[in-house]
Design an enzyme around this catalytic site. Structure first.
Site, PDB file in Angstrom:
ATOM      1  N   ARG A  49       0.997  -1.012   0.035  1.00 36.53           N
ATOM      2  CA  ARG A  49      -0.083   0.106   0.269  1.00 36.53           C
ATOM      3  C   ARG A  49       0.815   1.246   0.000  1.00 36.53           C
ATOM      4  NH1 ARG A  49      -3.919  -1.160   4.989  1.00 36.53           N
ATOM      5  NH2 ARG A  49      -1.990  -1.643   5.630  1.00 36.53           N
ATOM      6  N   ASN A  67      -6.490  -3.140   1.501  1.00 33.73           N
ATOM      7  CA  ASN A  67      -6.143  -4.442   1.397  1.00 33.73           C
ATOM      8  C   ASN A  67      -7.496  -5.103   1.585  1.00 33.73           C
ATOM      9  OD1 ASN A  67      -3.441  -4.410   1.663  1.00 33.73           O
ATOM     10  ND2 ASN A  67      -3.196  -4.649   4.127  1.00 33.73           N
TER      11      ASN A  67
END
Length: 129
Positions: A49, A67
């Site tokens: 990320r 996620n």
């Protein structure tokens, strides 16, 4: 649709057809697009990320990353076609410890992007699902 969107976003379509570029094709290259991306493999717990936010921010793209419960990473990104293609290419590699197995790209309708700080769009992380 997914494979076609991936090819269009990465420019593979044009390369497969040869370098016969016409005026409308070059116009569409600079137009903004929005894509939904699903990245699978070992992509959680490896800084994916953060990697995505840094790449997208550097490219001045708008969007988000998060996620998923199944271990994948979901991304939406919007901006000029060439920059989005650069992000997709970077996501296929991922950060150092990631093991990207698959990157599915689907082009979706663009949204109005409001400038954040310094006039640039924001790209952030969603923590809620």
């Amino acid at each position: 649709m997914v494979n076609h969107a991936t090819a269009r976003a990465t420019g593979e379509d044009d390369a497969a057809r040869g370098s016969s570029a016409s005026a409308p094709a070059s116009t569409s290259v600079s137009a903004d697009i929005r894509v939904h991306i699903l990245v699978t493999g070992l992509v959680q717990g490896v800084g994916f990320r953060y990697f995505t936010v840094m790449k997208a921010g550097g490219l001045k793209l708008a969007g988000w990353v998060r996620n998923q419960y199944d271990g994948s990473v979901e991304v939406e990104a919007q901006g000029p076609r060439a920059r989005v293609a650069q992000l997709i290419s970077a996501l296929k590699q991922g950060p150092r410890y990631a093991q990207v197995e698959q990157v599915d790209v689907t082009e979706i309708p663009t949204q109005e992007v409001k400038p954040a700080r310094h006039g640039f769009p924001t790209f952030g992380v969603f923590y809620e699902r």
